[in-house]
Enzyme design. Structure first.
Site, short mmCIF file in Angstrom:
data_model
loop_
_atom_site.label_atom_id
_atom_site.label_comp_id
_atom_site.label_asym_id
_atom_site.label_seq_id
_atom_site.Cartn_x
_atom_site.Cartn_y
_atom_site.Cartn_z
N LYS A 162 -5.72 0.86 6.17
CA LYS A 162 -5.69 -0.20 7.18
C LYS A 162 -4.62 -1.21 6.79
CE LYS A 162 -9.36 -2.38 9.85
NZ LYS A 162 -10.74 -2.83 9.77
O1 G3P Z 1 -13.29 -4.29 12.89
C1 G3P Z 1 -12.91 -5.62 12.85
C2 G3P Z 1 -14.10 -6.48 12.77
O2 G3P Z 1 -14.76 -6.29 11.55
C3 G3P Z 1 -13.88 -7.90 13.04
O3 G3P Z 1 -15.04 -8.33 13.64
O4 G3P Z 1 -16.71 -9.91 14.37
O5 G3P Z 1 -15.24 -10.47 12.42
O6 G3P Z 1 -14.32 -10.46 14.72
P1 G3P Z 1 -15.33 -9.88 13.81
#
Ligand code: G3P
Length: 214
Positions: free
Chosen positions: A83
């Protein structure tokens, strides 16, 4: 649409994998930090639980550092996808890793142009963060629609991986738009399973089952 679990918690992977609904895993530094475990140990354990793409993120942001970490992650397991953040040096690293047969997932995508660049550089996956766009009063799913259309226009083989998913509606909308993958937190995966009518119906079946002569 493929379902990935978005987590840094190996126990969540184990449970979701047992439920038979997981095609792959995404992690990020914020998620793994919550586990209190070493990043490599978490990814190795995940590779033993799920036979599918497992995204592990580089921590460096300079070209040499990202490339070195990409090579290190690729050695951990053939299923590991590196990633890489969507920055200029990141695109260079994506191109090199692609030429070496190493798959990348380009993360922190917030615009159609960024997605177009990631595809041109050779990313295996693009990760648009829809929840974070919703957080700033944009409609994250509009970005998915644009990226799916653009990729289809030019037959890029980069897969659209819907990330920053916060609720079941995001999952349904991603599927309606034809996204390739949705990466979903454990809590949302469990929400997808439950329905009050299922619970009510089951309760009645259990009650009536007790009335059947044995
Ligand atoms: O896959 C990306 C994710 O982990 C981010 O999620 O909820 O932190 O915006 P969030």
């Amino acid at each position: 649409m493929k379902f990935f679990i978005d987590t840094g918690d190996v126990a969540e992977v184990k449970e979701a994998a047992a439920q038979g609904i997981i095609d792959g895993i995404t992690t990020n530094p914020s998620l793994v930090a919550k586990s209190g475990k070493k990043y490599r140990d978490v990814v190795v354990a995940m590779c033993e639980l799920v036979d599918g793409p497992i995204s592990a993120e580089v921590l460096s942001t300079d070209y040499d550092g990202m490339l070195r970490e990409g090579h290190e992650w690729a050695k951990v397991h053939p299923n590991v996808v590196v990633k890489i953040p969507l920055i200029a040096d990141g695109l260079k690293v994506v191109k090199i890793l692609k030429s070496e047969g190493i798959r990348t997932n380009v993360t922190l995508c917030f615009s159609p142009t960024q997605a177009l660049l990631a595809a041109k550089a050779g990313a295996a996956f693009i990760s648009p963060f829809i929840g974070r766009l919703d957080d700033i009063s944009e409609t994250g799913m509009d970005l998915i629609e644009k990226i799916v259309t653009i990729y289809n226009n030019y037959t890029f083989d980069t897969e659209v991986l819907v990330a920053s998913v916060r609720n079941p509606t995001h999952v349904v909308d991603a599927a309606l738009l034809g996204a390739d993958v949705c990466t979903i937190p454990f809590g949302v995966l469990q929400q997808l399973i439950r329905h009050p009518l299922t619970d009510l119906g089951l309760k009645k079946f259990i009650e009536d089952g007790k009335k059947i002569p044995v």
